[in-house]
Design an enzyme around this catalytic site. Structure first.
Site, PDB file in Angstrom:
ATOM      1  N   TRP A  53      69.263  56.373   8.239  1.00  0.00           N
ATOM      2  CA  TRP A  53      69.789  55.665   9.415  1.00  0.00           C
ATOM      3  C   TRP A  53      69.067  56.045  10.711  1.00  0.00           C
ATOM      4  O   TRP A  53      69.226  55.380  11.731  1.00  0.00           O
ATOM      5  CB  TRP A  53      71.288  55.994   9.608  1.00  0.00           C
ATOM      6  N   LYS A  77      68.471  49.136   0.297  1.00  0.00           N
ATOM      7  CA  LYS A  77      69.781  49.720   0.595  1.00  0.00           C
ATOM      8  C   LYS A  77      69.685  50.493   1.895  1.00  0.00           C
ATOM      9  O   LYS A  77      69.169  51.614   1.942  1.00  0.00           O
ATOM     10  CB  LYS A  77      70.282  50.648  -0.520  1.00  0.00           C
ATOM     11  N   GLU A 117      74.483  53.732   4.960  1.00  0.00           N
ATOM     12  CA  GLU A 117      75.825  53.259   5.337  1.00  0.00           C
ATOM     13  C   GLU A 117      76.068  53.428   6.840  1.00  0.00           C
ATOM     14  O   GLU A 117      77.003  52.871   7.390  1.00  0.00           O
ATOM     15  CB  GLU A 117      76.914  53.967   4.513  1.00  0.00           C
ATOM     16  N   GLY A 120      65.375  60.139   3.090  1.00  0.00           N
ATOM     17  CA  GLY A 120      66.661  60.804   3.322  1.00  0.00           C
ATOM     18  C   GLY A 120      66.519  62.300   3.152  1.00  0.00           C
ATOM     19  O   GLY A 120      65.418  62.854   3.299  1.00  0.00           O
ATOM     20  N   GLU A 174      60.599  60.596   0.904  1.00  0.00           N
ATOM     21  CA  GLU A 174      60.277  61.056   2.261  1.00  0.00           C
ATOM     22  C   GLU A 174      61.517  61.797   2.753  1.00  0.00           C
ATOM     23  O   GLU A 174      62.539  61.171   3.058  1.00  0.00           O
ATOM     24  CB  GLU A 174      59.964  59.870   3.162  1.00  0.00           C
ATOM     25  N   LEU A 175      61.407  63.114   2.814  1.00  0.00           N
ATOM     26  CA  LEU A 175      62.610  63.941   2.994  1.00  0.00           C
ATOM     27  C   LEU A 175      62.578  64.690   4.331  1.00  0.00           C
ATOM     28  O   LEU A 175      61.790  64.380   5.207  1.00  0.00           O
ATOM     29  CB  LEU A 175      62.730  64.896   1.804  1.00  0.00           C
ATOM     30  N   CYS A 186      63.029  63.140  11.449  1.00  0.00           N
ATOM     31  CA  CYS A 186      62.553  63.990  10.344  1.00  0.00           C
ATOM     32  C   CYS A 186      61.486  64.938  10.855  1.00  0.00           C
ATOM     33  O   CYS A 186      61.381  66.064  10.391  1.00  0.00           O
ATOM     34  CB  CYS A 186      62.011  63.130   9.216  1.00  0.00           C
ATOM     35  N   GLU A 221      67.438  72.628   8.006  1.00  0.00           N
ATOM     36  CA  GLU A 221      67.284  71.493   8.926  1.00  0.00           C
ATOM     37  C   GLU A 221      68.544  71.380   9.802  1.00  0.00           C
ATOM     38  O   GLU A 221      69.663  71.357   9.281  1.00  0.00           O
ATOM     39  CB  GLU A 221      67.072  70.202   8.120  1.00  0.00           C
TER      40      GLU A 221
HETATM   41  P1  NAD Z   1      70.931  61.009   3.058  1.00  0.00           P
HETATM   42  O1  NAD Z   1      70.147  61.747   2.027  1.00  0.00           O
HETATM   43  O2  NAD Z   1      72.310  61.450   3.316  1.00  0.00           O
HETATM   44  O3  NAD Z   1      71.011  59.443   2.688  1.00  0.00           O
HETATM   45  C1  NAD Z   1      69.852  58.658   2.537  1.00  0.00           C
HETATM   46  C2  NAD Z   1      70.195  57.419   1.734  1.00  0.00           C
HETATM   47  O4  NAD Z   1      70.506  57.794   0.393  1.00  0.00           O
HETATM   48  C3  NAD Z   1      71.409  56.642   2.236  1.00  0.00           C
HETATM   49  O5  NAD Z   1      71.131  55.271   2.166  1.00  0.00           O
HETATM   50  C4  NAD Z   1      72.504  57.033   1.261  1.00  0.00           C
HETATM   51  O6  NAD Z   1      73.532  56.089   1.130  1.00  0.00           O
HETATM   52  C5  NAD Z   1      71.714  57.150  -0.028  1.00  0.00           C
HETATM   53  N1  NAD Z   1      72.295  57.984  -1.087  1.00  0.00           N
HETATM   54  C6  NAD Z   1      73.093  59.075  -0.959  1.00  0.00           C
HETATM   55  N2  NAD Z   1      73.376  59.589  -2.192  1.00  0.00           N
HETATM   56  C7  NAD Z   1      72.747  58.806  -3.101  1.00  0.00           C
HETATM   57  C8  NAD Z   1      72.636  58.821  -4.523  1.00  0.00           C
HETATM   58  N3  NAD Z   1      73.229  59.769  -5.258  1.00  0.00           N
HETATM   59  N4  NAD Z   1      71.908  57.869  -5.122  1.00  0.00           N
HETATM   60  C9  NAD Z   1      71.272  56.917  -4.401  1.00  0.00           C
HETATM   61  N5  NAD Z   1      71.334  56.847  -3.052  1.00  0.00           N
HETATM   62  C10 NAD Z   1      72.056  57.791  -2.399  1.00  0.00           C
HETATM   63  O7  NAD Z   1      70.047  61.061   4.386  1.00  0.00           O
HETATM   64  P2  NAD Z   1      70.360  60.468   5.836  1.00  0.00           P
HETATM   65  O8  NAD Z   1      71.441  61.237   6.474  1.00  0.00           O
HETATM   66  O9  NAD Z   1      70.495  58.997   5.783  1.00  0.00           O
HETATM   67  O10 NAD Z   1      68.984  60.756   6.591  1.00  0.00           O
HETATM   68  C11 NAD Z   1      68.684  61.983   7.182  1.00  0.00           C
HETATM   69  C12 NAD Z   1      67.647  62.727   6.367  1.00  0.00           C
HETATM   70  O11 NAD Z   1      66.509  61.898   6.146  1.00  0.00           O
HETATM   71  C13 NAD Z   1      67.130  63.954   7.086  1.00  0.00           C
HETATM   72  O12 NAD Z   1      66.971  65.011   6.174  1.00  0.00           O
HETATM   73  C14 NAD Z   1      65.768  63.485   7.613  1.00  0.00           C
HETATM   74  O13 NAD Z   1      64.863  64.531   7.873  1.00  0.00           O
HETATM   75  C15 NAD Z   1      65.314  62.596   6.491  1.00  0.00           C
HETATM   76  N6  NAD Z   1      64.291  61.649   6.934  1.00  0.00           N
HETATM   77  C16 NAD Z   1      63.002  61.807   6.482  1.00  0.00           C
HETATM   78  C17 NAD Z   1      61.995  60.955   6.928  1.00  0.00           C
HETATM   79  C18 NAD Z   1      60.574  61.127   6.474  1.00  0.00           C
HETATM   80  O14 NAD Z   1      59.770  60.251   6.763  1.00  0.00           O
HETATM   81  N7  NAD Z   1      60.197  62.217   5.808  1.00  0.00           N
HETATM   82  C19 NAD Z   1      62.305  59.939   7.834  1.00  0.00           C
HETATM   83  C20 NAD Z   1      63.634  59.783   8.268  1.00  0.00           C
HETATM   84  C21 NAD Z   1      64.615  60.655   7.807  1.00  0.00           C
END
Ligand code: NAD
Length: 458
Positions: free
Chosen positions: A132, A156, A159, A207, A229-230, A263, A360
């Site tokens: 998000w 997807k 949320e 995520g 991409e984490l 990130c 983080e």
């Molecule tokens: P998150 O991991 O909570 O969620 C990411 C996505 O995964 C959401 O759409 C969520 O609904 C979905 N999801 C959750 N559990 C799942 C499952 N079991 N199976 C399938 N999908 C599932 O992350 P977030 O809070 O949305 O984003 C923040 C994180 O993303 C931070 O750690 C940030 O550093 C990272 N991020 C990384 C980059 C990059 O380019 N490396 C860019 C942006 C954000």
């Protein structure tokens, strides 16, 4: 139903119908039916739809930014910047994709009557599970090149950015991308998991490390391509030969832009002892000057966090640091107002036994640590399982290169930070991910090469 909350007012914006096992399965069927037709279109036809998408994005930037601010709390000037800059990323893909996707002849031997060629076929149906914090950036890094390459995308959105996800889908439709080719799947992690129950051809995820590990396990079941991409714990080192006033302002922006929810936000700062006191003073002055408040106001630089749960994470990091001897220079707590606001926080006298220097934060919290020399800085910067970016501020480029080349990160910055270029690959190592987006490699990643051996009959 999915409840969308405005993090600044804590009011419910809307309730949206969530996808379930049946609707997800139907969307997969539709994608499978539509994808071969899309792949058989000429590249020009696909590119024309993406050009129209980009044009619509620019035309509607004001409204799209307002929606993004309403559901994530992103300060409005930063939301506008994200939507507008997305159009320039799309332009990069449009400039490069035709050449990257064209067949390559790697051998043409007339005497042997032999030709060898590589063609770039689409993967097929891919899931794009997104975050998000920059939904336009991280989404378009995936869905634009994936569509140009002839894939169908099941997108997807997080949320916490569902309205933005719906807006993107509406623009795709208006641009002429066929219905089955770009579909949104709405809901939380459970709905994301439902998507990966299907034997798709790839999952491209943005995520957290925790979720990314689950995605890799789910994808392994069907042996689908996985790209992750984490998160990060990105570090900057300020050497003893810089102008601290200038650097402090730039580095503070790198740590606090988007309320620290990037990130590649700076999450740790190491400062050479010779300039430490002066740097901390200038840094603190900058942070104390940040305008915190209503994200709808143009002058606001720090808004609320997008998720209330992160307030507890930040509080725990601050109290852990203080319990272990850190000094709080400003902030350190929630703001006493409606909304998920956390005061911009600067901690010094920190070390790596503290969670604030290891895990983080993903919020407006930063730790600054004094170091005696470059060797100590490099050793501390490397002390993390993450590997997204690192930056060094110094007058000497060779000094920066010497330090940065020792670090296992996907991106290295000299005298800058928190910067992403469409021309360069964006990738994380270790807990920051695997695979990449952006650059020409970030187009190829949505294809599978086919090796052709053409032998004229002799
Ligand atoms: P998150 O991991 O909570 O969620 C990411 C996505 O995964 C959401 O759409 C969520 O609904 C979905 N999801 C959750 N559990 C799942 C499952 N079991 N199976 C399938 N999908 C599932 O992350 P977030 O809070 O949305 O984003 C923040 C994180 O993303 C931070 O750690 C940030 O550093 C990272 N991020 C990384 C980059 C990059 O380019 N490396 C860019 C942006 C954000």
């Amino acid at each position: 139903m999915l409840t969308v909350i405005n993090p600044a007012s804590e009011k419910v914006l809307v309730q949206l119908p969530e996808d379930d096992a049946v609707s997800v399965a139907n969307k997969v069927v539709q994608a499978k039916a539509a994808q071969p037709i899309w792949a058989a279109c000429s590249y020009r036809e696909r590119a024309q739809a993406i050009e129209r998408f980009s044009q619509l994005l620019s035309e509607q930037a004001g409204d799209l930014a307002a929606t993004l601010t309403a559901e994530t709390g992103k300060p409005i000037t930063q939301a506008r910047a994200e939507v507008r800059t997305t159009a320039s990323r799309v332009a990069f893909f449009l400039e490069q994709a035709e050449r990257v996707l064209a067949p390559e002849t790697v051998l043409a031997d007339a005497e042997l009557g032999l030709q060898e060629q590589i063609t770039h076929e689409p993967l097929g149906i891919i899931a794009n599970i997104s975050a998000w914090n920059y939904p336009y950036f991280v989404g378009s890094n995936v869905f634009i090149p994936a569509l140009l390459a002839g894939n169908a995308v099941l997108y997807k959105p997080s949320e916490y950015a569902s309205l933005t996800g719906r807006s993107i889908a509406a623009l795709m439709q208006a641009a002429g991308v066929p219905e089955g080719i770009f579909q949104t799947v709405l809901g939380d992690g459970k709905v994301g998991a439902l998507l990966l129950d299907h034997p798709l051809n790839g999952v491209f995820f943005t995520g957290s490390y925790t979720t990314g590990s689950k995605i890799a396990v789910a994808a392994a079941k069907h042996l689908m391509k996985v790209q992750l991409e984490l998160g990060g714990k990105d570090a900057a080192y300020i050497c003893d030969d810089v102008s601290v006033q200038t650097v402090a302002g730039a580095v503070a922006d790198g740590a606090f832009y988007n309320t620290g929810q990037s990130c590649c936000a700076l999450e740790r700062i190491y400062v050479h002892e010779a300039v430490y006191e002066a740097f901390v003073e200038a840094f603190l002055t900058t942070v104390q000057g940040f305008q915190v408040g209503d994200p709808n106001h143009d002058e606001t630089y720090i808004g609320p966090l997008a998720r209330s749960a992160q307030l507890t994470v930040l509080e725990a990091q601050v109290s852990d640091a203080l319990a272990q001897g850190a000094t709080l220079l400003c902030g350190g707590k929630r703001l006493p107002r409606t909304g998920f606001f956390f005061a911009p926080t600067v901690l010094v006298a920190v070390n790596h036994s503290m969670s604030v220097m290891r895990d983080e934060s993903f919020g407006p919290v930063i730790g600054i640590q004094k170091v005696k020399d470059d060797a100590e800085a490099a050793q501390l910067m490397a002390d993390t399982p993450y590997g997204l970016t690192a930056s060094v501020y110094t007058a000497e480029r060779t000094r920066a290169e010497r330090i940065l080349s020792q670090l296992n990160t996907g991106t290295a910055y000299w005298n800058c930070c928190d910067r992403v270029s469409p021309r360069l690959p964006w990738s994380g190592r270790g807990h920051s991910g695997q695979g990449l987006t952006l650059s020409t490699y970030g187009i190829q990643t949505f294809t599978q090469p086919k090796a052709w051996h053409f032998k004229a009959w002799l």
